[in-house]
Design an enzyme around this catalytic site. Structure first.
Site, PDB file in Angstrom:
ATOM      1  N   HIS A 195       8.219  46.214  47.935  1.00 59.31           N
ATOM      2  CA  HIS A 195       7.332  45.052  47.980  1.00 59.31           C
ATOM      3  C   HIS A 195       7.635  44.236  49.235  1.00 59.31           C
ATOM      4  CE1 HIS A 195       6.365  45.009  43.398  1.00 59.31           C
ATOM      5  NE2 HIS A 195       6.107  46.167  43.964  1.00 59.31           N
ATOM      6  N   GLU A 219       8.214  41.085  49.604  1.00 58.75           N
ATOM      7  CA  GLU A 219       9.331  40.160  49.414  1.00 58.75           C
ATOM      8  C   GLU A 219      10.665  40.876  49.609  1.00 58.75           C
ATOM      9  OE1 GLU A 219       6.401  39.161  45.958  1.00 58.75           O
ATOM     10  OE2 GLU A 219       6.866  40.888  47.227  1.00 58.75           O
ATOM     11  N   CYS A 240       6.470  39.697  41.593  1.00 59.22           N
ATOM     12  CA  CYS A 240       6.754  40.355  40.314  1.00 59.22           C
ATOM     13  C   CYS A 240       8.141  39.896  39.856  1.00 59.22           C
ATOM     14  CB  CYS A 240       6.708  41.874  40.479  1.00 59.22           C
ATOM     15  SG  CYS A 240       8.092  42.553  41.436  1.00 59.22           S
ATOM     16  N   CYS A 244      11.054  41.102  42.209  1.00 52.97           N
ATOM     17  CA  CYS A 244      11.141  40.332  43.452  1.00 52.97           C
ATOM     18  C   CYS A 244      11.599  38.901  43.172  1.00 52.97           C
ATOM     19  CB  CYS A 244       9.809  40.348  44.200  1.00 52.97           C
ATOM     20  SG  CYS A 244       9.465  41.962  44.946  1.00 52.97           S
TER      21      CYS A 244
END
Length: 158
Positions: free
Chosen positions: A73, A75, A101, A104
């Site tokens: 991801h 992040e 999410c 993260c």
């Protein structure tokens, strides 16, 4: 925070979230492109977008359009880039185009990031809820009209 300082912060938040959305365009993912910036003392200290790990082919989805399990991801990419630098994300703000999410969110908490600004709500809100529970300021900016809304205000509107 007085109104002038609040207005300046809002203008900066809008600018950085637009920059994060432009950075998302670097992603090779077809289903969804997400960008993230980490800002500290008005300086971008890290950036990331969703994609495969370094050295892997730049293909995020399987033939059936399912995201490969090892895709990182935005992040996570921004936070791990900090780990390879001399910078610290402690006390920083993360700007990300999609709500984090839960995985993260855990990384954000552990990285010492104190503020998260995002512009697109994901169907699951568990990551945002975990950030709030950890005392992290969470701000939502709708890219439709550029209007800034704090998550606390959003929660009371529902």
């Amino acid at each position: 925070m007085d109104d002038s300082t609040k207005d300046k912060q809002e203008a900066l938040d809008k600018r950085y979230i637009r920059m994060a959305s432009i950075w998302a365009e670097n992603s090779y993912c077809k289903r969804r492109q997400v960008g993230a910036l980490i800002v500290k003392d008005k300086m971008i200290i890290s950036d990331g977008y969703n994609g495969t790990p370094s050295g892997f082919e730049n293909v995020c989805e399987e033939e059936n359009n399912v995201t490969k399990p090892y895709v990182l991801h935005a992040e996570a990419n921004a936070i791990t880039k900090i780990a390879r630098s001399n910078n610290s994300s402690n006390g920083a703000t993360m700007y990300v185009t999609a709500s984090p999410c839960i995985e993260c969110a855990k990384l954000i908490i552990q990285a010492g990031i104190k503020r998260v600004v995002y512009s697109e709500k994901y169907r699951l809100e568990d990551g945002v809820e975990l950030l709030k529970r950890a005392g992290i300021e969470v701000v939502f900016i709708s890219m439709d009209n550029g209007k800034l809304k704090s998550e606390a205000a959003c929660a009371s509107e529902q």
